[in-house]
Design a protein around this motif. Structure first.
Motif, PDB file in Angstrom:
ATOM      1  N   SER A  12       0.900  -1.174   0.077  1.00  0.00           N
ATOM      2  CA  SER A  12      -0.144  -0.226  -0.079  1.00  0.00           C
ATOM      3  C   SER A  12       0.775   1.193   0.022  1.00  0.00           C
ATOM      4  O   SER A  12       1.642   1.475   1.006  1.00  0.00           O
ATOM      5  N   GLU A  13       0.823   1.926  -1.081  1.00  0.00           N
ATOM      6  CA  GLU A  13       1.511   3.134  -1.336  1.00  0.00           C
ATOM      7  C   GLU A  13       1.355   4.253  -0.370  1.00  0.00           C
ATOM      8  O   GLU A  13       1.902   4.884   0.657  1.00  0.00           O
ATOM      9  N   GLU A  14      -0.348   4.349   0.177  1.00  0.00           N
ATOM     10  CA  GLU A  14      -0.766   4.933   0.888  1.00  0.00           C
ATOM     11  C   GLU A  14      -0.305   4.648   2.334  1.00  0.00           C
ATOM     12  O   GLU A  14      -0.128   5.846   3.230  1.00  0.00           O
ATOM     13  N   ASP A  15      -0.094   3.601   2.835  1.00  0.00           N
ATOM     14  CA  ASP A  15       0.117   3.383   4.308  1.00  0.00           C
ATOM     15  C   ASP A  15       1.504   3.245   4.174  1.00  0.00           C
ATOM     16  O   ASP A  15       2.263   2.823   5.320  1.00  0.00           O
ATOM     17  N   GLU A  16       2.368   2.987   3.179  1.00  0.00           N
ATOM     18  CA  GLU A  16       3.590   2.467   3.004  1.00  0.00           C
ATOM     19  C   GLU A  16       4.149   1.474   4.064  1.00  0.00           C
ATOM     20  O   GLU A  16       5.132   1.304   4.711  1.00  0.00           O
ATOM     21  N   ALA A  17       3.203   0.408   3.570  1.00  0.00           N
ATOM     22  CA  ALA A  17       3.340  -0.787   4.161  1.00  0.00           C
ATOM     23  C   ALA A  17       2.752  -2.045   3.521  1.00  0.00           C
ATOM     24  O   ALA A  17       1.955  -1.788   2.668  1.00  0.00           O
ATOM     25  N   PHE A  18       3.173  -3.322   3.867  1.00  0.00           N
ATOM     26  CA  PHE A  18       2.326  -4.230   3.244  1.00  0.00           C
ATOM     27  C   PHE A  18       1.183  -4.519   3.980  1.00  0.00           C
ATOM     28  O   PHE A  18       1.384  -4.628   5.355  1.00  0.00           O
ATOM     29  N   LEU A  19       0.257  -4.943   3.224  1.00  0.00           N
ATOM     30  CA  LEU A  19      -1.328  -5.147   4.114  1.00  0.00           C
ATOM     31  C   LEU A  19      -1.423  -6.697   3.727  1.00  0.00           C
ATOM     32  O   LEU A  19      -1.397  -7.124   2.621  1.00  0.00           O
ATOM     33  N   VAL A  20      -2.130  -7.195   4.787  1.00  0.00           N
ATOM     34  CA  VAL A  20      -2.722  -8.395   4.460  1.00  0.00           C
ATOM     35  C   VAL A  20      -4.172  -8.524   4.855  1.00  0.00           C
ATOM     36  O   VAL A  20      -4.498  -8.036   6.034  1.00  0.00           O
ATOM     37  N   GLU A  21      -5.086  -9.250   4.015  1.00  0.00           N
ATOM     38  CA  GLU A  21      -6.247  -9.455   4.208  1.00  0.00           C
ATOM     39  C   GLU A  21      -6.371 -11.013   4.257  1.00  0.00           C
ATOM     40  O   GLU A  21      -5.937 -11.628   3.668  1.00  0.00           O
ATOM     41  N   VAL A  22      -7.434 -11.224   5.220  1.00  0.00           N
ATOM     42  CA  VAL A  22      -7.809 -12.620   5.563  1.00  0.00           C
ATOM     43  C   VAL A  22      -9.200 -12.727   4.966  1.00  0.00           C
ATOM     44  O   VAL A  22     -10.156 -12.488   5.973  1.00  0.00           O
ATOM     45  N   PRO A  23      -9.740 -12.907   3.901  1.00  0.00           N
ATOM     46  CA  PRO A  23     -11.070 -12.966   3.433  1.00  0.00           C
ATOM     47  C   PRO A  23     -12.092 -13.734   3.593  1.00  0.00           C
ATOM     48  O   PRO A  23     -13.233 -13.340   4.292  1.00  0.00           O
ATOM     49  N   GLU A  24     -11.630 -14.873   4.481  1.00  0.00           N
ATOM     50  CA  GLU A  24     -12.423 -15.857   5.233  1.00  0.00           C
ATOM     51  C   GLU A  24     -12.844 -15.401   6.553  1.00  0.00           C
ATOM     52  O   GLU A  24     -13.781 -16.025   7.105  1.00  0.00           O
ATOM     53  N   LEU A  25     -12.021 -14.512   7.161  1.00  0.00           N
ATOM     54  CA  LEU A  25     -12.344 -14.102   8.410  1.00  0.00           C
ATOM     55  C   LEU A  25     -12.618 -12.686   8.329  1.00  0.00           C
ATOM     56  O   LEU A  25     -11.961 -11.580   8.541  1.00  0.00           O
ATOM     57  N   PRO A  26     -13.942 -12.222   8.321  1.00  0.00           N
ATOM     58  CA  PRO A  26     -14.276 -10.624   8.243  1.00  0.00           C
ATOM     59  C   PRO A  26     -13.799  -9.675   9.118  1.00  0.00           C
ATOM     60  O   PRO A  26     -13.526 -10.115  10.337  1.00  0.00           O
ATOM     61  N   GLY A  27     -13.065  -8.892   8.525  1.00  0.00           N
ATOM     62  CA  GLY A  27     -12.491  -7.545   9.237  1.00  0.00           C
ATOM     63  C   GLY A  27     -10.922  -8.000   9.871  1.00  0.00           C
ATOM     64  O   GLY A  27     -10.192  -7.378  10.265  1.00  0.00           O
ATOM     65  N   CYS A  28     -10.489  -9.149   9.422  1.00  0.00           N
ATOM     66  CA  CYS A  28      -9.125  -9.671   9.841  1.00  0.00           C
ATOM     67  C   CYS A  28      -8.105  -9.104   8.964  1.00  0.00           C
ATOM     68  O   CYS A  28      -8.130  -9.656   7.762  1.00  0.00           O
ATOM     69  N   MET A  29      -7.234  -8.243   9.114  1.00  0.00           N
ATOM     70  CA  MET A  29      -6.319  -7.753   8.568  1.00  0.00           C
ATOM     71  C   MET A  29      -4.915  -7.398   9.448  1.00  0.00           C
ATOM     72  O   MET A  29      -5.252  -7.227  10.523  1.00  0.00           O
TER      73      MET A  29
END
Length: 70
Positions: A12-29
């Motif tokens: 994420s350029e905006e956050d200047e970090a790698f982001l991880v989403e876990v689609p099977e667990l709602p809201g898990c990032m």
């Protein structure tokens, strides 16, 4: 317990970090300054998500493995 949930990892350029989403667990990032740190943080957050779900009686989805997006 091994992590078997799919993780979507991106920069994420905006956050200047790698982001991880876990689609099977709602809201898990999670995030991290490096790819490896982001994955490690995601593993921790997944465990915490599961522990919290157990505490409040929320169902825990079974890992499906690779999800297919159209």
């Amino acid at each position: 317990m091994p992590i078997r949930y799919e993780m979507i990892i991106y920069w994420s350029e905006e956050d200047e970090a790698f982001l991880v989403e876990v689609p099977e667990l709602p809201g898990c990032m999670a995030d991290g300054e490096t790819y490896q740190e982001a994955v490690q943080n995601a593993e921790i957050i997944i465990q915490e998500w599961i522990e919290t779900a157990k505490e409040i009686g929320k169902p825990i989805p079974e890992p499906k493995g690779r999800l297919i997006f159209a």
